[in-house]
Design a protein around this motif. Sequence first.
Motif, PDB file in Angstrom:
ATOM      1  N   ASN A 126      -3.680   6.477   2.761  1.00 34.85           N
ATOM      2  CA  ASN A 126      -2.983   5.196   2.676  1.00 34.85           C
ATOM      3  C   ASN A 126      -1.557   5.269   3.178  1.00 34.85           C
ATOM      4  O   ASN A 126      -1.091   4.396   3.892  1.00 34.85           O
ATOM      5  CB  ASN A 126      -2.952   4.726   1.219  1.00 34.85           C
ATOM      6  CG  ASN A 126      -4.093   3.783   0.920  1.00 34.85           C
ATOM      7  OD1 ASN A 126      -4.731   3.289   1.845  1.00 34.85           O
ATOM      8  ND2 ASN A 126      -4.347   3.547  -0.338  1.00 34.85           N
ATOM      9  N   LEU A 152      -9.888   0.688   2.098  1.00 39.07           N
ATOM     10  CA  LEU A 152      -9.100   1.487   1.156  1.00 39.07           C
ATOM     11  C   LEU A 152      -8.281   0.588   0.237  1.00 39.07           C
ATOM     12  O   LEU A 152      -8.144   0.841  -0.953  1.00 39.07           O
ATOM     13  CB  LEU A 152      -8.180   2.448   1.913  1.00 39.07           C
ATOM     14  CG  LEU A 152      -8.868   3.603   2.633  1.00 39.07           C
ATOM     15  CD1 LEU A 152      -7.837   4.496   3.300  1.00 39.07           C
ATOM     16  CD2 LEU A 152      -9.703   4.411   1.660  1.00 39.07           C
ATOM     17  N   SER A 153      -7.728  -0.505   0.816  1.00 41.76           N
ATOM     18  CA  SER A 153      -6.894  -1.391   0.009  1.00 41.76           C
ATOM     19  C   SER A 153      -7.744  -2.182  -0.985  1.00 41.76           C
ATOM     20  O   SER A 153      -7.240  -2.659  -1.996  1.00 41.76           O
ATOM     21  CB  SER A 153      -6.092  -2.336   0.899  1.00 41.76           C
ATOM     22  OG  SER A 153      -6.941  -3.301   1.457  1.00 41.76           O
ATOM     23  N   SER A 188       0.823   4.117  -3.047  1.00 31.77           N
ATOM     24  CA  SER A 188       0.418   5.496  -2.780  1.00 31.77           C
ATOM     25  C   SER A 188       1.575   6.458  -3.017  1.00 31.77           C
ATOM     26  O   SER A 188       1.401   7.528  -3.589  1.00 31.77           O
ATOM     27  CB  SER A 188      -0.059   5.637  -1.341  1.00 31.77           C
ATOM     28  OG  SER A 188      -0.815   4.531  -0.970  1.00 31.77           O
ATOM     29  N   VAL A 229       0.838  -1.195   0.000  1.00 32.97           N
ATOM     30  CA  VAL A 229       0.000   0.000   0.000  1.00 32.97           C
ATOM     31  C   VAL A 229       0.875   1.248   0.000  1.00 32.97           C
ATOM     32  O   VAL A 229       0.621   2.225  -0.714  1.00 32.97           O
ATOM     33  CB  VAL A 229      -0.949  -0.015   1.214  1.00 32.97           C
ATOM     34  CG1 VAL A 229      -1.651   1.314   1.374  1.00 32.97           C
ATOM     35  CG2 VAL A 229      -1.961  -1.137   1.077  1.00 32.97           C
ATOM     36  N   VAL A 250      -7.702   0.653   6.709  1.00 36.77           N
ATOM     37  CA  VAL A 250      -6.856   0.262   5.580  1.00 36.77           C
ATOM     38  C   VAL A 250      -7.561  -0.785   4.718  1.00 36.77           C
ATOM     39  O   VAL A 250      -7.491  -0.749   3.493  1.00 36.77           O
ATOM     40  CB  VAL A 250      -5.489  -0.295   6.073  1.00 36.77           C
ATOM     41  CG1 VAL A 250      -4.770  -1.018   4.951  1.00 36.77           C
ATOM     42  CG2 VAL A 250      -4.622   0.824   6.590  1.00 36.77           C
ATOM     43  N   ILE A 302      -7.207   9.490  -1.015  1.00 42.40           N
ATOM     44  CA  ILE A 302      -7.049   8.094  -0.592  1.00 42.40           C
ATOM     45  C   ILE A 302      -5.576   7.764  -0.452  1.00 42.40           C
ATOM     46  O   ILE A 302      -5.144   7.131   0.527  1.00 42.40           O
ATOM     47  CB  ILE A 302      -7.716   7.156  -1.628  1.00 42.40           C
ATOM     48  CG1 ILE A 302      -9.225   7.413  -1.683  1.00 42.40           C
ATOM     49  CG2 ILE A 302      -7.442   5.693  -1.272  1.00 42.40           C
ATOM     50  CD1 ILE A 302      -9.930   6.572  -2.729  1.00 42.40           C
ATOM     51  N   ALA A 303      -4.773   8.215  -1.421  1.00 45.38           N
ATOM     52  CA  ALA A 303      -3.341   7.915  -1.384  1.00 45.38           C
ATOM     53  C   ALA A 303      -2.689   8.511  -0.143  1.00 45.38           C
ATOM     54  O   ALA A 303      -1.863   7.865   0.508  1.00 45.38           O
ATOM     55  CB  ALA A 303      -2.668   8.446  -2.643  1.00 45.38           C
ATOM     56  N   SER A 355      -0.462   3.138   6.208  1.00 39.86           N
ATOM     57  CA  SER A 355       0.423   1.997   5.968  1.00 39.86           C
ATOM     58  C   SER A 355       1.643   2.053   6.878  1.00 39.86           C
ATOM     59  O   SER A 355       2.117   1.020   7.352  1.00 39.86           O
ATOM     60  CB  SER A 355       0.833   1.933   4.498  1.00 39.86           C
ATOM     61  OG  SER A 355       1.607   3.040   4.145  1.00 39.86           O
ATOM     62  N   TRP A 378      -8.439   0.496  -3.996  1.00 36.30           N
ATOM     63  CA  TRP A 378      -7.303   0.826  -4.867  1.00 36.30           C
ATOM     64  C   TRP A 378      -7.206  -0.060  -6.111  1.00 36.30           C
ATOM     65  O   TRP A 378      -7.250   0.458  -7.236  1.00 36.30           O
ATOM     66  CB  TRP A 378      -6.016   0.819  -4.043  1.00 36.30           C
ATOM     67  CG  TRP A 378      -4.872   1.436  -4.769  1.00 36.30           C
ATOM     68  CD1 TRP A 378      -4.043   0.817  -5.652  1.00 36.30           C
ATOM     69  CD2 TRP A 378      -4.447   2.798  -4.699  1.00 36.30           C
ATOM     70  NE1 TRP A 378      -3.129   1.698  -6.131  1.00 36.30           N
ATOM     71  CE2 TRP A 378      -3.347   2.941  -5.562  1.00 36.30           C
ATOM     72  CE3 TRP A 378      -4.893   3.921  -3.991  1.00 36.30           C
ATOM     73  CZ2 TRP A 378      -2.674   4.132  -5.741  1.00 36.30           C
ATOM     74  CZ3 TRP A 378      -4.207   5.113  -4.165  1.00 36.30           C
ATOM     75  CH2 TRP A 378      -3.118   5.217  -5.030  1.00 36.30           C
TER      76      TRP A 378
END
Lengths: 172, 194, 331
Positions: free
Chosen positions: C171, C113-114, C44, C40, C110, C167-168, C175, C117
């Motif tokens: 992340n 979000l993961s 990102s 992740v 996470v 989001i990035a 992460s 992606w």
Amino acid sequence: MSDTQNKYMNPYLAGVLLGLIIMASFIITGQGTGASGAFKDIIAAGVVKFAPAFAESSAFFGKYAGAEHSPLKAWLVFEIIGVIAGAIISGALAGRLNLKVEHSPKITSKTRIVMAIIGGIFFGIGSQLGRGCTSGAGLSGMAVMSVSGFLVVGVIFGVGYSLAWAFKKYWV
Amino acid sequence: MSPLITPGSEFDLLWAFIIGIGFGFILEAAGFSTSRKIVGLFYGYDFTVIKVFFTAAVTASTGILLFNHLGYVDYGSIYVPTTFLWPTVVGGIFMGLGFLIGGFCPGTSVCAAAIGKLDALAFVGGIFGGIFFYTMSFETLWMEFRTTSNLGVLQLSDVFGLPLGVMILIFSVFSIITFVVVSKIKQNIKNVEY
Amino acid sequence: MKERLFTSGRDMLNIDPVVNAWHWEIPAYLFLGGLAAGLVFFASFYYLRGKEDQMPTAVKIAPFIAPIAIVLGLIFLLLDLKHKLYFWQLYTTIRLDSPMSWGAWTLGVVMPLSVIWPLLYLDDLKKYFWNRNIVIYEIIDWLEKLINDFDFTKTIMGWFKENQKAIAWANIILSVILGVYTGILLSAFNARPLWNTAILGPLFLTSGISTAAATIMWMAYDHYEKVRFSRIDLWLIAVELFLITHMFMGLSSGTSASMDAAALFLGGPYTVVFWVGVVGMGLLFPAVLESMELLGYKVPIAIPAFFIILGGAIFRFVMVDAGQFSKYFFQ
């Protein structure tokens, strides 16, 4: 292929270096190098792990079952891990790292694989009876001038030479 | 005084790893990762195995003798295998057959498998099969035979009644003669491409 | 009943001297968590630097492993829990001083979000798997059709695409927290001197990122990206070696309990597993191969990648196992 042949080390130089490694092994750890014992340890570890009751009752695995450590924690197992690393480094230096089945043009890959498995089975049995393989019993045995070492090497090469004709078509 | 490391200790195993790296490197570099190069010795087109093998044995035995003489090594404290005559002979016959059919020995097959030879991987699988068969049939077939004809810890010098140094000298001369002979043989044999 | 008097809290049956409460599930979970965190992170990071097309594997392809790793890790974690049905109670509370709470919440954020992606890159994933794995290709194809079938899913995906930058950023921060958490989780155990060191967090983070870099390097199809990640991995290996050295220096100069903990690896029962399995085969050996690769020797990238990933896994197993062995000893 002549260009790949040059990439092999001079056999006498390789022999001297190999001899020095075996010597160092004896001086530092008191024993020579080997290989087949590692296979035995791995099998013993598997049997002790998955069939502990059987292992304890077995004449062969009994000594492993009661041991404090896993049979994997053995000299030869760690030596073989090193062998894999060393071989890959040498193979990378010489550009020999690629997946292939090597065989004589006269036989198919399948024949070669079957031959290799049969050969492995014979060698597996023989190495247990002979208390080590070509390197463990033979080379390391010769290094300390043991009769056992010379005997096993003599028999292996003797059988090889006397029966070579029978398998010629598979190799040449 | 050797061994420098307590056998079986953690550092002993660490040294096993380091020595293994050297062992694997040399075996691969010498060309023992190629079955057709190895069996060349039986058909006369490649004697690398004999050259490497005997040179290594001469070097190691001379070196150990030297260190023994200087008092750093004692043959009593290093592993000199006990000689069991008939089990060794029968084991050798099995191994000779395996060598001829499979084209590897255990050490070289591991090297060859590590650099991607799939036939070597099959040989490794075969070894596991063979040893597994041996362990399973141990009590019925091998247990008694395995310990017969025990000749004790025997060195070549004891058999011939010669000092160890002389024995190693004879072995060295024998090796050199072998090297000359095999080179002569190789000249008369057609090259095999592999 | 025999009366026993506890004075130190140490003399507990089945807890001291050796607990074997944690088996393979926890180290496997920590390994997968670290791997996901690394994947992740790289995705990102390179996305935010605008290198989407230079680093296609890192940004578009590899991240699909992250949600799988997280789910698998959570399954392992659940297997380890004694009271499986109460796991949700982790989410009824927020305790800022508990790494478990931090980890649970980080994972909770996470995780979705993961998943989002890789959904943004379904086309690229399809292209990647077209001639590599037809089964995965079909699954992705089916997913894509499913999303395109409904208007509201299309709208949601469009909204995510617009806000990918946000989001990035989320992340990247999460992460790092996740990666550090896999180590902090252990170091919060004050009773285990091997774990109770501040270096464990950064060490696990580095190791996790390093296994992720190895995964990306293994999957990469483009030479530039392979070389890039090979270099990154070499740096990460150097950092790991540095941190490991410091961990042992720290432990060896600490209390006698932490010296005992260090001794587990310096002559004790974990010495050879650690130095051969983790340092030798998992760090030095791949480092040698990658250096050779950068010098122009032909080394299939899968070999160093495999050993880095394996080494990372062994590292977790050894640390968790040895940690339970290490103890404060009062006698």
